[in-house]
Design a protein around this motif. Structure first.
Motif, PDB file in Angstrom:
ATOM      1  N   THR A 168      -0.647 -11.849  -2.658  1.00 49.88           N
ATOM      2  CA  THR A 168      -1.663 -10.313  -1.601  1.00 49.88           C
ATOM      3  C   THR A 168      -0.631  -9.800  -1.400  1.00 49.88           C
ATOM      4  OG1 THR A 168      -1.284 -12.138   0.141  1.00 49.88           O
ATOM      5  CG2 THR A 168      -2.871 -12.476  -0.643  1.00 49.88           C
ATOM      6  N   ILE A 169       0.987  -9.376  -1.342  1.00 47.43           N
ATOM      7  CA  ILE A 169       1.739  -8.520  -0.939  1.00 47.43           C
ATOM      8  C   ILE A 169       2.104  -8.099  -1.614  1.00 47.43           C
ATOM      9  CG2 ILE A 169       3.925  -8.310  -0.702  1.00 47.43           C
ATOM     10  CD1 ILE A 169       4.510 -11.593   0.121  1.00 47.43           C
ATOM     11  N   PRO A 170       1.520  -7.532  -2.748  1.00 48.43           N
ATOM     12  CA  PRO A 170       1.840  -5.995  -3.178  1.00 48.43           C
ATOM     13  C   PRO A 170       1.090  -4.987  -2.654  1.00 48.43           C
ATOM     14  CG  PRO A 170       2.384  -7.501  -5.201  1.00 48.43           C
ATOM     15  CD  PRO A 170       1.831  -8.648  -4.058  1.00 48.43           C
ATOM     16  N   LEU A 171      -1.333  -4.964  -2.677  1.00 49.31           N
ATOM     17  CA  LEU A 171      -1.734  -5.083  -2.344  1.00 49.31           C
ATOM     18  C   LEU A 171      -1.192  -4.119  -0.843  1.00 49.31           C
ATOM     19  CD1 LEU A 171      -4.051  -3.074  -3.529  1.00 49.31           C
ATOM     20  CD2 LEU A 171      -5.842  -5.115  -2.669  1.00 49.31           C
ATOM     21  N   MET A 172      -1.335  -5.585   0.066  1.00 53.31           N
ATOM     22  CA  MET A 172      -1.330  -5.180   1.468  1.00 53.31           C
ATOM     23  C   MET A 172       0.343  -4.655   2.029  1.00 53.31           C
ATOM     24  SD  MET A 172      -3.858  -6.935   2.109  1.00 53.31           S
ATOM     25  CE  MET A 172      -3.567  -6.098   4.542  1.00 53.31           C
ATOM     26  N   THR A 173       0.633  -4.625   1.293  1.00 50.55           N
ATOM     27  CA  THR A 173       1.929  -3.685   1.697  1.00 50.55           C
ATOM     28  C   THR A 173       1.550  -1.762   0.870  1.00 50.55           C
ATOM     29  OG1 THR A 173       3.204  -5.173   0.819  1.00 50.55           O
ATOM     30  CG2 THR A 173       4.164  -3.035   0.939  1.00 50.55           C
ATOM     31  N   THR A 174       0.980  -2.271   0.194  1.00 47.87           N
ATOM     32  CA  THR A 174       0.326  -0.914  -0.352  1.00 47.87           C
ATOM     33  C   THR A 174      -0.654  -0.079   0.557  1.00 47.87           C
ATOM     34  OG1 THR A 174       0.562  -1.290  -2.433  1.00 47.87           O
ATOM     35  CG2 THR A 174      -1.303   0.713  -2.237  1.00 47.87           C
ATOM     36  N   ALA A 175      -1.569  -0.926   1.659  1.00 47.76           N
ATOM     37  CA  ALA A 175      -3.029  -0.751   2.610  1.00 47.76           C
ATOM     38  C   ALA A 175      -1.794   0.293   3.540  1.00 47.76           C
ATOM     39  CB  ALA A 175      -3.169  -2.137   2.195  1.00 47.76           C
ATOM     40  N   ILE A 176      -0.473  -0.618   3.559  1.00 48.50           N
ATOM     41  CA  ILE A 176       0.361  -0.441   5.148  1.00 48.50           C
ATOM     42  C   ILE A 176       0.690   1.201   4.889  1.00 48.50           C
ATOM     43  CG2 ILE A 176       2.242  -0.900   6.233  1.00 48.50           C
ATOM     44  CD1 ILE A 176       1.459  -3.623   5.593  1.00 48.50           C
ATOM     45  N   TYR A 177       1.518   1.810   3.756  1.00 49.18           N
ATOM     46  CA  TYR A 177       2.022   2.568   3.169  1.00 49.18           C
ATOM     47  C   TYR A 177       1.279   3.726   2.506  1.00 49.18           C
ATOM     48  CZ  TYR A 177       7.025   0.772   3.565  1.00 49.18           C
ATOM     49  OH  TYR A 177       7.817   0.276   4.002  1.00 49.18           O
ATOM     50  N   ALA A 178       0.030   3.679   2.092  1.00 47.97           N
ATOM     51  CA  ALA A 178      -0.768   4.152   0.873  1.00 47.97           C
ATOM     52  C   ALA A 178      -2.355   3.832   1.245  1.00 47.97           C
ATOM     53  CB  ALA A 178      -0.282   4.984  -0.098  1.00 47.97           C
ATOM     54  N   SER A 179      -2.765   4.012   2.427  1.00 48.20           N
ATOM     55  CA  SER A 179      -4.115   4.026   2.689  1.00 48.20           C
ATOM     56  C   SER A 179      -5.327   3.913   1.283  1.00 48.20           C
ATOM     57  CB  SER A 179      -5.126   3.689   3.291  1.00 48.20           C
ATOM     58  OG  SER A 179      -4.953   5.357   4.042  1.00 48.20           O
ATOM     59  N   HIS A 180      -4.376   5.487   0.888  1.00 46.20           N
ATOM     60  CA  HIS A 180      -5.472   5.965  -0.283  1.00 46.20           C
ATOM     61  C   HIS A 180      -5.498   5.939  -1.607  1.00 46.20           C
ATOM     62  CE1 HIS A 180      -1.326   7.784  -0.828  1.00 46.20           C
ATOM     63  NE2 HIS A 180      -2.069   8.672  -1.998  1.00 46.20           N
TER      64      HIS A 180
END
Length: 233
Positions: A168-180
């Motif tokens: 789950t880490i890759p997407l959740m990290t992306t959600a923090i850095y680049a929600s778009h």
């Protein structure tokens, strides 16, 4: 079967981003210091992994009990069937049998604690948020728990859920850095692909339970190997 745990983690992060995404967006991370922000996000993920490992440990113990009674092969088949049925049953039907209802009070407390933690910026805030976040209900987390049970012992169960968390880490990290990144056609396509992957993994669990003698995929039952050893003597 740890590969299935990682795939569940990836799929689960897309499936549950509607619930966990807002939490990720609201994390009180440091927006001016990249190093500090990265350490805070790492603490958040570590908190979630800790929760998943504990959940896996508990349900792995259940799996060990079933293994001691000789039910591991049957359990793997049942879990595979449950995964496939979970996909085939319409979502509105599943909502009528929400397994989270018996623990609504606990979930309410977790959400309340999350709200309080999000207002703080102390050293342990991100670890606490991640730890509490891991207890929020999610359909694919439930399926991952079934996988933890099939491990047959506490260590395997804990490892299974930890690998799920890593997925789950890759997407959740992306959600923090680049929600778009999570919006648009890409997300819709991945959402449609989730049921297909769940069915595939369910089939793999069933094949594993059949004990076809295929190394790593469908190993022979332990009692078969014991019987063959006895016959040789």
């Amino acid at each position: 079967m740890l590969v299935s745990a990682f795939i569940f983690g990836i799929l689960g992060s897309f499936h549950c981003i509607g619930m966990c995404g807002p939490i990720a967006f609201m994390l009180p991370v440091n927006r001016t210091n990249a190093v500090k922000k990265a350490s805070q996000i790492t603490a958040y993920h570590f908190g979630r992994l800790l929760t998943y490992s504990i959940i896996g440990l508990v349900f792995g113990l259940i799996g060990k009990s079933l293994y001691l009674f000789g039910f591991q092969q049957q359990l793997s088949i049942i879990i595979g069937v449950v995964m496939i049925v979970f996909v085939l049953i319409p979502q509105h039907k599943l909502n009528n049998y929400n397994i989270s209802k018996p623990i609504y009070k606990l979930i309410s407390r977790v959400k309340s604690a999350l709200g309080s933690a999000l207002k703080r910026k102390s050293a342990d805030t991100f670890l606490t948020i991640g730890f509490l976040n891991g207890f929020l209900p999610c359909g694919l987390v439930y399926l991952a728990v079934f996988g933890a049970i099939s491990g047959g012992n506490a260590l395997q169960g804990s490892l299974y859920m930890t690998v799920f968390g890593l997925g789950t880490i890759p997407l959740m990290t992306t959600a923090i850095y680049a929600s778009h990144f999570l919006k648009g056609v890409t997300r819709q396509k991945i959402q449609k692909a989730i049921p297909v992957f769940v069915v595939i993994i369910g089939v793999l669990f069933i094949i594993r339970g059949l004990g076809l003698g295929i190394p790593y995929i469908s190993p022979s039952p332990v009692y078969d190997m014991v019987d063959s050893t006895i016959n040789c003597h």
